[in-house]
Design an enzyme around this catalytic site. Sequence first.
Site, PDB file in Angstrom:
ATOM      1  N   ARG A  96      31.454  36.078  45.162  1.00 19.72           N
ATOM      2  CA  ARG A  96      30.903  36.817  44.039  1.00 19.72           C
ATOM      3  C   ARG A  96      29.879  37.803  44.582  1.00 19.72           C
ATOM      4  NH1 ARG A  96      34.425  35.709  41.232  1.00 19.72           N
ATOM      5  NH2 ARG A  96      34.467  34.699  39.193  1.00 19.72           N
TER       6      ARG A  96
ATOM      7  N   GLU B  39      29.097  44.877  40.278  1.00 19.49           N
ATOM      8  CA  GLU B  39      30.425  45.500  40.210  1.00 19.49           C
ATOM      9  C   GLU B  39      30.819  45.764  38.749  1.00 19.49           C
ATOM     10  OE1 GLU B  39      32.521  42.180  42.208  1.00 19.49           O
ATOM     11  OE2 GLU B  39      33.645  41.899  40.351  1.00 19.49           O
TER      12      GLU B  39
ATOM     13  N   HIS C 123      37.792  43.670  43.899  1.00 20.08           N
ATOM     14  CA  HIS C 123      37.899  42.303  43.335  1.00 20.08           C
ATOM     15  C   HIS C 123      39.356  41.955  42.986  1.00 20.08           C
ATOM     16  CE1 HIS C 123      35.453  39.054  40.992  1.00 20.08           C
ATOM     17  NE2 HIS C 123      36.568  38.556  41.496  1.00 20.08           N
ATOM     18  N   ILE C 124      40.177  41.946  44.038  1.00 17.79           N
ATOM     19  CA  ILE C 124      41.621  41.720  43.818  1.00 17.79           C
ATOM     20  C   ILE C 124      42.137  40.466  44.515  1.00 17.79           C
ATOM     21  CG2 ILE C 124      42.226  44.142  43.389  1.00 17.79           C
ATOM     22  CD1 ILE C 124      43.147  44.233  46.397  1.00 17.79           C
TER      23      ILE C 124
HETATM   24  C1  8YV Z   1      39.205  37.083  38.617  1.00 15.62           C
HETATM   25  C2  8YV Z   1      37.994  35.589  40.223  1.00 15.62           C
HETATM   26  O1  8YV Z   1      40.178  38.036  38.651  1.00 15.62           O
HETATM   27  O2  8YV Z   1      39.014  33.659  39.343  1.00 15.62           O
HETATM   28  C3  8YV Z   1      37.982  34.189  39.739  1.00 15.62           C
HETATM   29  O3  8YV Z   1      36.897  33.578  39.760  1.00 15.62           O
HETATM   30  O4  8YV Z   1      37.098  36.026  40.831  1.00 15.62           O
HETATM   31  C4  8YV Z   1      39.163  36.463  39.965  1.00 15.62           C
HETATM   32  O5  8YV Z   1      40.322  35.749  40.208  1.00 15.62           O
HETATM   33  C5  8YV Z   1      37.898  37.653  38.169  1.00 15.62           C
HETATM   34  O6  8YV Z   1      36.990  36.652  37.905  1.00 15.62           O
HETATM   35  C6  8YV Z   1      38.035  38.476  36.908  1.00 15.62           C
HETATM   36  O7  8YV Z   1      38.517  37.660  35.896  1.00 15.62           O
END
Ligand code: 8YV
Length: 329
Positions: free
Chosen positions: A240, A269, A287-288
């Site tokens: 994060r 972000e 964030h992919i």
């Molecule tokens: C998400 C993520 O796409 O699952 C998580 O915690 O970081 C990602 O897979 C993101 O949180 C947006 O929903």
Amino acid sequence: MSKPKVLIARGIFPETISRLEEHFEVESNQADALWSKAELIARLQGKVGMFSSGTERIDAEVLDACPDLKIVSNMSVGYNNLDVDAMTARGVLGTNAPDVLTETTADFGFALLMATARRVSESEHFLRAGKWTKWAYDMFSGADIHGSTLGIIGMGRIGQGIARRGAHGFGMKVIYHNRSRLDASLEAECKASYASKEELLKTADHVVLVVPYSPASHHTIGAAELALMKPTATLINIARGGIVDDAALAVALREKRIAAAGLDVFEGEPKVHPDLLTVPNVVLTPHIASATVPTRRAMADLATANLIGFLTQGKAVSPLNPAALAGRT
Ligand code: 8YV
């Protein structure tokens, strides 16, 4: 009888909407507009459930303004967008989407690690800019992955997936730091040994962050921690934004105090610290880490199952705060 009302906060698969419409009156956001808090509150009026992308902040203010809300279902494993204590105090259930994205996210952790250590983005930009005119012995020399020491901070399911890939696939020596030690059988399976944070930062060739965000993990990596790392080391953040002090990282990268970083998540972000955009030795992705078609579908399906299960039978698949239901009538 009219159906209970549910809000889908962001654009989503049409199939997800159809599935929810079998049970609920659904308001969706297929235009994928970014709603302000006030707009979210307005749209949540009369809604008993919310399908969240995991990016909408649900705090005491939202909860107090939306007294009909009974469940917020996150399509993400992380749930730092939810004030879980405030939800529990008001009897609102939170759910997340664990497990279904573990392997995909671990794959991406490795993709980012390899791209960063082997300078894939930087060298592609060089080539596309027409600068490749001759062979050079030191052109884009990077760091080895195989046989190196991989340090993982945060040894949950995704961290373990990265450890397995590193140890079994690339012959890496794996060390990890976590709030608690894994049991011996899991350590053996991951071929990983426990290290203090300081020892890990000092010895790892590649440091991968997979720790959940909380006030306690804020700036797990800041200037002091970066100073402990080897000048040849790589730092990867797929956890994060906020786990890393991005401003301090940009300085460390510019001054080559560490070799390179790969970042999929950022403080604040989708804004990215401007200094990170100007240093060459960083790979930046939006964030992919969980973004493959099957995995995003599985995440949406689990978030859907949580809403349907809870609102039709009182049973969610992956509840975060079952205590929220204790005093409920
Ligand atoms: C998400 C993520 O796409 O699952 C998580 O915690 O970081 C990602 O897979 C993101 O949180 C947006 O929903």
